[in-house]
Design an enzyme around this catalytic site. Structure first.
Site, PDB file in Angstrom:
ATOM      1  N   CYS A   1       0.862  -1.178   0.000  1.00  0.00           N
ATOM      2  CA  CYS A   1       0.000   0.000   0.000  1.00  0.00           C
ATOM      3  C   CYS A   1       0.901   1.232   0.000  1.00  0.00           C
ATOM      4  CB  CYS A   1      -0.872  -0.027   1.257  1.00  0.00           C
ATOM      5  SG  CYS A   1      -1.872   1.442   1.494  1.00  0.00           S
TER       6      CYS A   1
ATOM      7  N   CYS B   1      -0.958   3.850  -6.698  1.00  0.00           N
ATOM      8  CA  CYS B   1      -1.798   3.234  -5.659  1.00  0.00           C
ATOM      9  C   CYS B   1      -2.022   1.805  -6.126  1.00  0.00           C
ATOM     10  CB  CYS B   1      -3.121   3.985  -5.536  1.00  0.00           C
ATOM     11  SG  CYS B   1      -4.400   3.093  -4.607  1.00  0.00           S
TER      12      CYS B   1
HETATM   13  N1  DGL Z   1      -4.007   0.709  -2.118  1.00  0.00           N
HETATM   14  C1  DGL Z   1      -3.588   1.795  -1.333  1.00  0.00           C
HETATM   15  C2  DGL Z   1      -2.402   2.523  -1.913  1.00  0.00           C
HETATM   16  O1  DGL Z   1      -1.596   1.919  -2.590  1.00  0.00           O
HETATM   17  C3  DGL Z   1      -4.558   2.663  -0.595  1.00  0.00           C
HETATM   18  C4  DGL Z   1      -5.888   2.914  -1.137  1.00  0.00           C
HETATM   19  C5  DGL Z   1      -6.764   3.527  -0.089  1.00  0.00           C
HETATM   20  O2  DGL Z   1      -7.116   2.806   0.848  1.00  0.00           O
HETATM   21  O3  DGL Z   1      -7.084   4.727  -0.211  1.00  0.00           O
HETATM   22  O4  DGL Z   1      -2.208   3.690  -1.679  1.00  0.00           O
END
Ligand code: DGL
Length: 259
Positions: A75, A189
Protein backbone atom coordinates in the site's frame (compact mmCIF):
# COMPACT_ATOMS: atom_id res chain seq x y z
CA UNK A 1 12.63 -18.32 12.39
CA UNK A 2 11.20 -21.08 10.18
CA UNK A 3 11.66 -20.74 6.43
CA UNK A 4 8.13 -22.18 6.14
CA UNK A 5 6.71 -19.15 7.96
CA UNK A 6 4.54 -16.95 5.74
CA UNK A 7 5.32 -13.52 4.36
CA UNK A 8 2.66 -11.01 5.40
CA UNK A 9 1.26 -8.86 2.60
CA UNK A 10 -0.95 -6.00 3.68
CA UNK A 11 -3.12 -3.32 2.12
CA UNK A 12 -6.13 -1.24 3.10
CA UNK A 13 -8.14 -3.65 0.97
CA UNK A 14 -7.93 -5.52 -2.31
CA UNK A 15 -5.35 -3.25 -4.00
CA UNK A 16 -2.39 -5.17 -2.61
CA UNK A 17 -3.54 -8.17 -4.63
CA UNK A 18 -1.72 -6.49 -7.54
CA UNK A 19 1.49 -6.85 -5.49
CA UNK A 20 0.62 -10.36 -4.26
CA UNK A 21 0.24 -11.44 -7.91
CA UNK A 22 3.84 -10.39 -8.63
CA UNK A 23 5.14 -11.87 -5.34
CA UNK A 24 3.59 -15.27 -6.07
CA UNK A 25 5.15 -15.26 -9.55
CA UNK A 26 8.61 -14.22 -8.26
CA UNK A 27 8.61 -16.45 -5.15
CA UNK A 28 6.50 -19.52 -6.01
CA UNK A 29 7.86 -21.60 -3.12
CA UNK A 30 6.91 -19.07 -0.42
CA UNK A 31 3.85 -19.06 1.78
CA UNK A 32 1.92 -15.80 2.02
CA UNK A 33 -0.79 -14.44 4.22
CA UNK A 34 -2.71 -11.58 2.64
CA UNK A 35 -4.32 -9.09 5.05
CA UNK A 36 -7.00 -6.80 3.60
CA UNK A 37 -7.92 -4.11 6.13
CA UNK A 38 -11.16 -3.56 4.24
CA UNK A 39 -13.13 -2.76 7.39
CA UNK A 40 -11.00 0.40 7.67
CA UNK A 41 -10.56 1.29 3.97
CA UNK A 42 -9.96 3.59 2.27
CA UNK A 43 -6.78 4.97 3.84
CA UNK A 44 -5.99 7.55 1.18
CA UNK A 45 -8.10 10.44 2.41
CA UNK A 46 -7.96 9.75 6.16
CA UNK A 47 -4.73 11.34 7.38
CA UNK A 48 -1.48 10.00 8.83
CA UNK A 49 -2.54 9.28 12.44
CA UNK A 50 -5.26 6.90 11.27
CA UNK A 51 -3.03 5.10 8.74
CA UNK A 52 -0.17 4.78 11.26
CA UNK A 53 -2.50 3.28 13.88
CA UNK A 54 -3.96 0.77 11.41
CA UNK A 55 -0.52 -0.19 10.07
CA UNK A 56 0.71 -0.93 13.61
CA UNK A 57 -2.39 -2.95 14.44
CA UNK A 58 -2.16 -5.06 11.29
CA UNK A 59 1.59 -5.70 11.66
CA UNK A 60 1.06 -6.76 15.30
CA UNK A 61 -1.73 -9.17 14.32
CA UNK A 62 0.31 -10.70 11.50
CA UNK A 63 3.25 -11.23 13.84
CA UNK A 64 1.21 -12.59 16.76
CA UNK A 65 -1.17 -14.81 14.86
CA UNK A 66 0.84 -15.86 11.81
CA UNK A 67 4.45 -15.53 12.97
CA UNK A 68 5.35 -13.88 9.66
CA UNK A 69 9.02 -13.89 8.66
CA UNK A 70 8.77 -10.72 6.53
CA UNK A 71 6.22 -8.03 5.76
CA UNK A 72 5.30 -6.43 2.45
CA UNK A 73 3.37 -3.20 2.94
CA UNK A 74 1.49 -3.46 -0.37
CA UNK A 75 0.00 0.00 0.00
CA UNK A 76 1.60 3.28 -1.10
CA UNK A 77 -0.38 5.29 1.46
CA UNK A 78 0.66 3.11 4.42
CA UNK A 79 4.26 2.94 3.18
CA UNK A 80 4.43 6.74 2.97
CA UNK A 81 2.92 7.26 6.43
CA UNK A 82 4.37 4.43 8.48
CA UNK A 83 7.12 2.28 7.00
CA UNK A 84 9.90 4.12 8.86
CA UNK A 85 8.01 3.54 12.12
CA UNK A 86 7.58 -0.17 11.41
CA UNK A 87 11.28 -0.55 10.63
CA UNK A 88 12.18 1.19 13.88
CA UNK A 89 9.77 -0.95 15.90
CA UNK A 90 10.74 -4.31 14.34
CA UNK A 91 14.43 -4.00 13.43
CA UNK A 92 14.80 -7.76 12.88
CA UNK A 93 11.88 -8.03 10.45
CA UNK A 94 12.51 -7.57 6.71
CA UNK A 95 9.94 -4.94 5.63
CA UNK A 96 9.33 -4.06 1.98
CA UNK A 97 7.24 -1.06 0.97
CA UNK A 98 5.84 0.34 -2.26
CA UNK A 99 6.18 3.84 -3.65
CA UNK A 100 5.04 5.42 -6.91
CA UNK A 101 7.44 4.28 -9.64
CA UNK A 102 8.77 7.71 -10.63
CA UNK A 103 12.33 6.52 -11.38
CA UNK A 104 11.29 3.66 -13.70
CA UNK A 105 8.92 6.11 -15.41
CA UNK A 106 11.78 8.51 -16.19
CA UNK A 107 13.64 5.69 -17.90
CA UNK A 108 10.58 4.86 -20.03
CA UNK A 109 9.44 8.37 -20.96
CA UNK A 110 10.49 10.00 -24.24
CA UNK A 111 8.54 13.24 -23.87
CA UNK A 112 9.70 13.75 -20.27
CA UNK A 113 6.14 14.46 -19.19
CA UNK A 114 4.85 11.87 -16.70
CA UNK A 115 1.44 11.57 -15.06
CA UNK A 116 1.22 10.30 -11.48
CA UNK A 117 -2.06 9.01 -10.08
CA UNK A 118 -2.06 8.33 -6.32
CA UNK A 119 -4.08 8.90 -3.18
CA UNK A 120 -4.17 12.33 -1.58
CA UNK A 121 -2.30 10.86 1.42
CA UNK A 122 0.57 9.54 -0.68
CA UNK A 123 1.00 12.76 -2.66
CA UNK A 124 0.90 14.90 0.50
CA UNK A 125 3.48 12.78 2.36
CA UNK A 126 7.01 13.84 3.24
CA UNK A 127 8.30 10.58 1.75
CA UNK A 128 6.76 11.37 -1.65
CA UNK A 129 7.97 14.99 -1.48
CA UNK A 130 11.54 13.75 -0.88
CA UNK A 131 11.32 11.34 -3.84
CA UNK A 132 9.81 14.02 -6.10
CA UNK A 133 12.44 16.60 -5.05
CA UNK A 134 15.27 14.14 -5.64
CA UNK A 135 14.18 13.84 -9.29
CA UNK A 136 13.75 17.56 -9.99
CA UNK A 137 14.86 18.50 -13.47
CA UNK A 138 14.81 14.91 -14.74
CA UNK A 139 11.17 14.98 -15.86
CA UNK A 140 8.01 17.00 -15.60
CA UNK A 141 5.64 15.17 -13.23
CA UNK A 142 1.92 15.97 -13.31
CA UNK A 143 0.47 14.88 -9.96
CA UNK A 144 -3.15 13.80 -9.69
CA UNK A 145 -4.77 12.93 -6.35
CA UNK A 146 -7.56 10.48 -7.14
CA UNK A 147 -10.09 10.82 -4.32
CA UNK A 148 -12.64 8.02 -4.34
CA UNK A 149 -10.99 5.85 -7.00
CA UNK A 150 -9.47 3.25 -4.65
CA UNK A 151 -12.77 3.08 -2.80
CA UNK A 152 -14.72 2.53 -6.04
CA UNK A 153 -12.31 -0.27 -7.02
CA UNK A 154 -12.55 -1.67 -3.50
CA UNK A 155 -16.34 -1.82 -3.83
CA UNK A 156 -16.23 -3.01 -7.45
CA UNK A 157 -18.46 -0.07 -8.40
CA UNK A 158 -18.09 -0.07 -12.18
CA UNK A 159 -20.08 3.12 -12.83
CA UNK A 160 -18.00 5.11 -10.37
CA UNK A 161 -14.71 3.63 -11.61
CA UNK A 162 -15.50 4.64 -15.20
CA UNK A 163 -16.58 8.17 -14.17
CA UNK A 164 -13.57 8.82 -11.90
CA UNK A 165 -11.04 7.43 -14.40
CA UNK A 166 -12.48 9.75 -17.08
CA UNK A 167 -12.46 12.74 -14.71
CA UNK A 168 -8.87 12.27 -13.50
CA UNK A 169 -7.47 11.48 -16.94
CA UNK A 170 -9.08 14.68 -18.23
CA UNK A 171 -7.47 16.74 -15.49
CA UNK A 172 -4.06 15.17 -16.08
CA UNK A 173 -4.02 16.73 -19.57
CA UNK A 174 -3.08 15.50 -23.02
CA UNK A 175 -1.65 12.04 -23.59
CA UNK A 176 0.48 10.90 -26.52
CA UNK A 177 4.01 10.71 -27.85
CA UNK A 178 4.38 14.32 -29.07
CA UNK A 179 6.38 16.96 -27.20
CA UNK A 180 4.42 18.33 -24.25
CA UNK A 181 2.21 15.25 -24.00
CA UNK A 182 2.16 12.71 -21.17
CA UNK A 183 3.56 9.45 -22.53
CA UNK A 184 3.97 7.57 -19.21
CA UNK A 185 1.42 7.18 -16.44
CA UNK A 186 2.47 6.01 -12.97
CA UNK A 187 -0.18 4.07 -11.07
CA UNK A 188 0.85 5.16 -7.58
CA UNK A 189 -1.80 3.23 -5.66
CA UNK A 190 -1.94 -0.54 -5.63
CA UNK A 191 -5.67 -0.51 -6.38
CA UNK A 192 -5.25 1.29 -9.72
CA UNK A 193 -3.78 -1.58 -11.81
CA UNK A 194 -7.25 -3.12 -11.50
CA UNK A 195 -8.60 -0.12 -13.44
CA UNK A 196 -5.94 -0.35 -16.19
CA UNK A 197 -8.49 -1.63 -18.70
CA UNK A 198 -10.30 1.70 -18.29
CA UNK A 199 -7.19 3.89 -18.08
CA UNK A 200 -5.30 2.49 -21.09
CA UNK A 201 -8.04 3.27 -23.66
CA UNK A 202 -8.38 6.78 -22.21
CA UNK A 203 -4.60 7.33 -22.44
CA UNK A 204 -4.25 5.75 -25.88
CA UNK A 205 -2.02 2.94 -27.16
CA UNK A 206 1.24 4.94 -27.10
CA UNK A 207 1.13 5.63 -23.38
CA UNK A 208 2.79 3.26 -20.90
CA UNK A 209 1.13 2.53 -17.58
CA UNK A 210 3.71 1.79 -14.86
CA UNK A 211 2.92 -0.25 -11.76
CA UNK A 212 5.15 -1.50 -8.98
CA UNK A 213 4.41 -5.21 -8.48
CA UNK A 214 7.48 -6.67 -10.19
CA UNK A 215 10.18 -4.42 -8.69
CA UNK A 216 8.62 -4.89 -5.24
CA UNK A 217 8.66 -8.66 -5.65
CA UNK A 218 12.33 -8.56 -6.72
CA UNK A 219 13.16 -6.43 -3.69
CA UNK A 220 11.33 -8.89 -1.42
CA UNK A 221 13.43 -11.72 -2.89
CA UNK A 222 16.66 -9.76 -2.29
CA UNK A 223 15.77 -9.00 1.35
CA UNK A 224 14.74 -12.59 2.10
CA UNK A 225 17.92 -13.96 0.56
CA UNK A 226 20.10 -11.46 2.40
CA UNK A 227 18.42 -12.42 5.69
CA UNK A 228 18.79 -16.16 4.96
CA UNK A 229 15.00 -16.48 5.09
CA UNK A 230 14.16 -17.58 1.52
CA UNK A 231 12.32 -20.90 1.20
CA UNK A 232 14.23 -22.57 -1.62
CA UNK A 233 11.72 -25.09 -2.94
CA UNK A 234 8.29 -26.66 -2.68
CA UNK A 235 4.94 -25.19 -3.53
CA UNK A 236 3.80 -22.13 -1.62
CA UNK A 237 0.28 -21.28 -0.54
CA UNK A 238 -1.70 -18.18 0.38
CA UNK A 239 -3.80 -17.61 3.48
CA UNK A 240 -6.32 -14.79 3.87
CA UNK A 241 -7.29 -12.33 6.62
CA UNK A 242 -9.62 -9.38 6.46
CA UNK A 243 -11.31 -6.92 8.80
CA UNK A 244 -14.06 -6.57 6.18
CA UNK A 245 -16.16 -8.85 4.05
CA UNK A 246 -14.38 -12.19 3.47
CA UNK A 247 -16.64 -13.04 0.51
CA UNK A 248 -15.73 -9.76 -1.23
CA UNK A 249 -12.00 -10.48 -0.75
CA UNK A 250 -12.45 -14.03 -2.08
CA UNK A 251 -14.34 -12.66 -5.10
CA UNK A 252 -11.57 -10.12 -5.83
CA UNK A 253 -8.87 -12.80 -5.50
CA UNK A 254 -10.86 -15.00 -7.87
CA UNK A 255 -11.44 -12.21 -10.37
CA UNK A 256 -7.91 -10.83 -10.50
CA UNK A 257 -5.63 -13.70 -9.43
CA UNK A 258 -7.70 -16.73 -10.41
CA UNK A 259 -7.38 -17.91 -6.80
N1 DGL B 1 -4.01 0.71 -2.12
C1 DGL B 1 -3.59 1.80 -1.33
C2 DGL B 1 -2.40 2.52 -1.91
O1 DGL B 1 -1.60 1.92 -2.59
C3 DGL B 1 -4.56 2.66 -0.59
C4 DGL B 1 -5.89 2.91 -1.14
C5 DGL B 1 -6.76 3.53 -0.09
O2 DGL B 1 -7.12 2.81 0.85
O3 DGL B 1 -7.08 4.73 -0.21
O4 DGL B 1 -2.21 3.69 -1.68
Amino acid sequence: MSLQAPIGVFDSGVGGLSILRALRAELPAENFVYFADSGHAPYGERGDAYVIARTHAVARQLLDEHRIKALVVACNTATAAAIHLLRAEYPGLPVVGVEPALKPAIALSRTGRIGVMATRGTLASAKFAALHDSLKGQADFVLQPCDGLADAIQNDDATKIVALCAQYMRSLGTFGSENGQIDTLVLGCTHYPFASHHLQPLAGPLVRLVETGEPVARQARRLLEAAGLAKPQGEGGTGWETTGDAAALAAAAGRWLQL
